[in-house]
Design a protein around this motif. Structure first.
Motif, PDB file in Angstrom:
ATOM      1  N   LEU A  71       0.823  -1.208   0.000  1.00 53.97           N
ATOM      2  CA  LEU A  71       0.000   0.000   0.000  1.00 53.97           C
ATOM      3  C   LEU A  71       0.859   1.261   0.000  1.00 53.97           C
ATOM      4  CD1 LEU A  71      -2.742  -1.068   2.590  1.00 53.97           C
ATOM      5  CD2 LEU A  71      -2.998  -0.901   0.117  1.00 53.97           C
ATOM      6  N   LEU A  72       2.014   1.203   0.654  1.00 52.40           N
ATOM      7  CA  LEU A  72       2.910   2.351   0.709  1.00 52.40           C
ATOM      8  C   LEU A  72       3.778   2.490  -0.544  1.00 52.40           C
ATOM      9  CD1 LEU A  72       4.166   2.162   4.407  1.00 52.40           C
ATOM     10  CD2 LEU A  72       2.851   4.028   3.404  1.00 52.40           C
ATOM     11  N   GLY A  73       3.709   1.509  -1.441  1.00 58.11           N
ATOM     12  CA  GLY A  73       4.566   1.543  -2.615  1.00 58.11           C
ATOM     13  C   GLY A  73       5.972   1.073  -2.313  1.00 58.11           C
ATOM     14  N   LEU A  74       6.131   0.266  -1.252  1.00 59.53           N
ATOM     15  CA  LEU A  74       7.443  -0.241  -0.853  1.00 59.53           C
ATOM     16  C   LEU A  74       7.497  -1.760  -0.988  1.00 59.53           C
ATOM     17  CD1 LEU A  74       7.938   1.925   2.360  1.00 59.53           C
ATOM     18  CD2 LEU A  74       9.164   2.183   0.199  1.00 59.53           C
ATOM     19  N   GLU A  75       6.702  -2.289  -1.891  1.00 56.19           N
ATOM     20  CA  GLU A  75       6.622  -3.732  -2.067  1.00 56.19           C
ATOM     21  C   GLU A  75       8.002  -4.311  -2.357  1.00 56.19           C
ATOM     22  OE1 GLU A  75       3.650  -6.826  -4.382  1.00 56.19           O
ATOM     23  OE2 GLU A  75       4.039  -4.849  -5.220  1.00 56.19           O
ATOM     24  N   ILE A 311       2.598   6.834 -13.459  1.00 60.95           N
ATOM     25  CA  ILE A 311       3.160   6.962 -12.114  1.00 60.95           C
ATOM     26  C   ILE A 311       3.801   5.636 -11.726  1.00 60.95           C
ATOM     27  CG2 ILE A 311       2.666   7.385  -9.682  1.00 60.95           C
ATOM     28  CD1 ILE A 311       0.204   9.004 -10.692  1.00 60.95           C
ATOM     29  N   THR A 312       5.089   5.651 -11.369  1.00 58.72           N
ATOM     30  CA  THR A 312       5.775   4.449 -10.908  1.00 58.72           C
ATOM     31  C   THR A 312       6.002   4.540  -9.415  1.00 58.72           C
ATOM     32  OG1 THR A 312       6.881   4.058 -13.019  1.00 58.72           O
ATOM     33  CG2 THR A 312       7.866   3.047 -11.084  1.00 58.72           C
ATOM     34  N   PRO A 369       0.689   4.311  -4.217  1.00 63.56           N
ATOM     35  CA  PRO A 369      -0.147   3.800  -5.312  1.00 63.56           C
ATOM     36  C   PRO A 369      -1.648   3.839  -5.067  1.00 63.56           C
ATOM     37  CG  PRO A 369       1.709   2.328  -4.918  1.00 63.56           C
ATOM     38  CD  PRO A 369       1.726   3.338  -3.822  1.00 63.56           C
ATOM     39  N   TYR A 370      -2.093   3.837  -3.805  1.00 62.07           N
ATOM     40  CA  TYR A 370      -3.516   3.694  -3.545  1.00 62.07           C
ATOM     41  C   TYR A 370      -4.156   4.925  -2.906  1.00 62.07           C
ATOM     42  CZ  TYR A 370      -2.667  -1.187  -4.622  1.00 62.07           C
ATOM     43  OH  TYR A 370      -2.329  -2.353  -5.266  1.00 62.07           O
ATOM     44  N   LEU A 371      -3.424   6.031  -2.801  1.00 60.46           N
ATOM     45  CA  LEU A 371      -3.970   7.248  -2.204  1.00 60.46           C
ATOM     46  C   LEU A 371      -3.748   8.443  -3.127  1.00 60.46           C
ATOM     47  CD1 LEU A 371      -2.866   7.140   1.555  1.00 60.46           C
ATOM     48  CD2 LEU A 371      -5.114   6.589   0.617  1.00 60.46           C
ATOM     49  N   MET A 372      -4.729   9.358  -3.145  1.00 59.80           N
ATOM     50  CA  MET A 372      -4.579  10.622  -3.851  1.00 59.80           C
ATOM     51  C   MET A 372      -5.122  11.735  -2.970  1.00 59.80           C
ATOM     52  SD  MET A 372      -6.030  11.926  -7.563  1.00 59.80           S
ATOM     53  CE  MET A 372      -7.727  12.215  -7.051  1.00 59.80           C
ATOM     54  N   TYR A 385      -8.611  10.307  -1.610  1.00 60.85           N
ATOM     55  CA  TYR A 385      -9.236   9.179  -2.297  1.00 60.85           C
ATOM     56  C   TYR A 385      -8.408   7.923  -2.003  1.00 60.85           C
ATOM     57  CZ  TYR A 385     -11.671  12.832  -4.888  1.00 60.85           C
ATOM     58  OH  TYR A 385     -12.418  13.925  -5.233  1.00 60.85           O
ATOM     59  N   ASN A 386      -9.047   6.929  -1.423  1.00 62.90           N
ATOM     60  CA  ASN A 386      -8.398   5.666  -1.108  1.00 62.90           C
ATOM     61  C   ASN A 386      -8.863   4.626  -2.111  1.00 62.90           C
ATOM     62  OD1 ASN A 386      -7.575   3.162  -0.003  1.00 62.90           O
ATOM     63  ND2 ASN A 386      -7.603   4.020   2.073  1.00 62.90           N
ATOM     64  N   ILE A 387      -8.033   4.334  -3.084  1.00 67.03           N
ATOM     65  CA  ILE A 387      -8.410   3.387  -4.135  1.00 67.03           C
ATOM     66  C   ILE A 387      -8.454   1.966  -3.580  1.00 67.03           C
ATOM     67  CG2 ILE A 387      -7.711   2.468  -6.394  1.00 67.03           C
ATOM     68  CD1 ILE A 387      -6.412   5.156  -6.957  1.00 67.03           C
ATOM     69  N   HIS A 388      -7.688   1.722  -2.511  1.00 69.92           N
ATOM     70  CA  HIS A 388      -7.636   0.374  -1.934  1.00 69.92           C
ATOM     71  C   HIS A 388      -9.002  -0.071  -1.421  1.00 69.92           C
ATOM     72  CE1 HIS A 388      -6.348  -3.086   0.312  1.00 69.92           C
ATOM     73  NE2 HIS A 388      -6.730  -2.545   1.444  1.00 69.92           N
ATOM     74  N   ASP A 389      -9.698   0.805  -0.683  1.00 63.57           N
ATOM     75  CA  ASP A 389     -11.001   0.413  -0.143  1.00 63.57           C
ATOM     76  C   ASP A 389     -12.165   1.218  -0.711  1.00 63.57           C
ATOM     77  OD1 ASP A 389     -10.849   2.882   1.113  1.00 63.57           O
ATOM     78  OD2 ASP A 389     -10.378   2.060   3.090  1.00 63.57           O
TER      79      ASP A 389
END
Length: 470
Positions: A71-75, A311-312, A369-372, A385-389
């Motif tokens: 979720l943090l983009g640190l996968e 966006i990467t 990746p999942y927040l704007m 905006y939380n795209i995850h949930d």
């Protein structure tokens, strides 16, 4: 059943009359955990000794830590289990707009006020206008050091587009000119093109360049700053997503035919010298996160391909494609390429009117990746905006006591009512998952979300809310 258990648990539906969680096998508990936030897990550890043993188990913590890092983009980051709580706190603070700390950096009274900002790798770049030239300033938030240089050509451009890597910063001089600076040596590079170009992405010393006025054809170039040479890769049709791997000397491109059902994808892989290495075709499955499912099949006629939306983050490159059906105007398709698995996925989801659909372009930061984050002057609210949930959070902007100029502009004049079409950019956002900044004519509010990072800014002061200052 697992999903309903997870949601009921999160909503607090289970009562003390029967401890259903303690009776479940560990495999089911781990399945439920994926529907919980880190904060839910930490609260669960305080319910009883039995719950603490369940929700503190190595398997539970490892499962939740992997999901939080994604979720943090640190996968893929190598984080010890002992530090999991730090990352749970980090994601929770971003998700709920609860910074670990807030500080305020006022502008020096003797200098001009910066008008544009870009942030990357703990470095803040700002554009400071003067009568005959523009000044570029780099502020290192780790060391507190400043680096300044002047730029004469780029001042003709109304708005700058910054691209930042660990060594280079690239800006657009005008429609046909790109300018790059080596941050270490201050060597300057300039490239002139015969047509309008747009610098889209940088990885290490490689810059992806597109021609924005050639839709549906998209010529793609690579500017190699180490040799100061430009290589044309290919001309693509309906290019919907691309990924640059400078270290692997590879560009991956995805062309999508949206008029086929299901959409048909043509994936190609190119060396950065323009050699085609691989080609394959496959159908694209669209998962549906929309509440209102009026559109059953996409059509290329209604899909927008904004050139600046790649966006990467971590191992994933994503792009949001607005869908503008006249009967259903606020919908988007999100493409995600996982380059470790070499897999492309797509999702439909609902949204409110996006920035590029409004004439005033609200200020936006995508920290992971999942927040704007989006700030709107007419409401004085942040929308997260939380795209995850699939949720949206409203958060009011709190003025610092030293933001007197911003306060005057936020208070509507007599007879004036804020509109979404007001163009005046009185607050500019920048940042990433570690820190988000809001710059006004008075200074910058820094919101720090990474518990392990404290900016080194000698001139900054602790945040003091305006209502607390009297």
């Amino acid at each position: 059943m697992i999903e309903s258990c997870g949601r009921a648990f999160k909503a607090g539906s289970f009562r003390a009359t029967y401890d259903i969680v303690s009776s479940l096998p560990l495999e089911l508990v781990l399945a439920i955990v994926k529907y919980l936030d880190p904060a839910d897990i930490l609260r669960s550890q305080r319910v009883s000794k039995r719950w603490r043993s369940i929700f503190s188990s190595d398997a539970t913590i490892k499962s939740l830590l992997r999901r939080t890092l994604t979720l943090l983009g640190l996968e893929g980051a190598d984080v010890p289990d002992a530090e999991a709580t730090t990352y749970f706190r980090w994601w929770h603070s971003l998700q709920h707009v609860q910074p670990i700390r807030k500080i305020f950096l006022p502008w020096p009274e003797t200098s001009e006020t910066p008008i544009e900002f870009a942030y990357s790798l703990r470095r803040l770049f700002s554009r400071i206008p003067h009568e005959d030239f523009d000044e570029v300033e780099m502020l290192n938030l780790e060391t507190g050091e400043k680096l300044t240089w002047t730029e004469n050509e780029a001042m003709e451009s109304g708005t700058w587009n910054f691209l930042i890597s660990d060594r280079y910063v690239v800006i657009e001089g005008d429609d046909t000119t790109l300018i790059a600076w080596d941050i270490h040596t201050l060597q300057r590079y300039t490239k002139e093109f015969s047509c309008s170009v747009y610098a889209n992405f940088i990885d290490k010393d490689k810059v992806v360049i597109l021609e924005p006025d050639s839709e549906p054809l998209y010529p793609v170039y690579i500017w190699d700053l180490s040799s100061d040479s430009v290589q044309e890769i290919n001309t693509f049709i309906d290019l919907c997503l691309w990924h640059l791997d400078a270290g692997g000397n590879m560009l991956v491109a995805f062309e999508v035919d949206w008029d086929k059902h299901p959409p048909e994808v043509r994936q190609t892989k190119w060396t950065l010298s323009g050699q085609l290495m691989d080609r394959r075709h496959f159908s694209l499955s669209l998962s549906d996160l929309r509440v209102d499912r009026k559109i059953h099949k996409p059509s290329r006629e209604f899909i927008m391909l904004p050139i600046d939306s790649n966006i990467t983050n971590g191992s994933r490159t994503a792009r949001i494609l607005p869908y503008r059906d006249s009967y259903y105007p606020y919908c988007q398709i999100r493409l995600i390429y996982d380059h470790t698995m070499d897999k492309l996925s797509a999702q439909w989801y609902d949204n409110s009117p996006p920035s590029y659909f409004l004439s005033n372009t609200p200020i936006i930061v995508i920290p992971c990746p999942y927040l704007m984050y989006r700030w709107e002057k007419h409401t004085r609210l942040f929308k997260v905006y939380n795209i995850h949930d699939g949720t949206t959070l409203m958060h009011r902007y709190r003025l610092d006591a030293r933001e007197a100029g911003l306060r005057e502009k936020l208070v509507p004049r007599p007879g004036h009512k804020w509109s979404i079409f007001d163009r005046e950019p009185i607050l500019r956002m920048f940042g990433d998952r570690e820190i988000i900044g809001m710059a006004s004519e008075d200074g910058i509010q820094f919101w720090v979300f990474n518990p392990n990072f404290t900016p080194n800014l000698p001139d900054a002061m602790p945040f003091l809310a305006m209502e607390e200052s009297g």
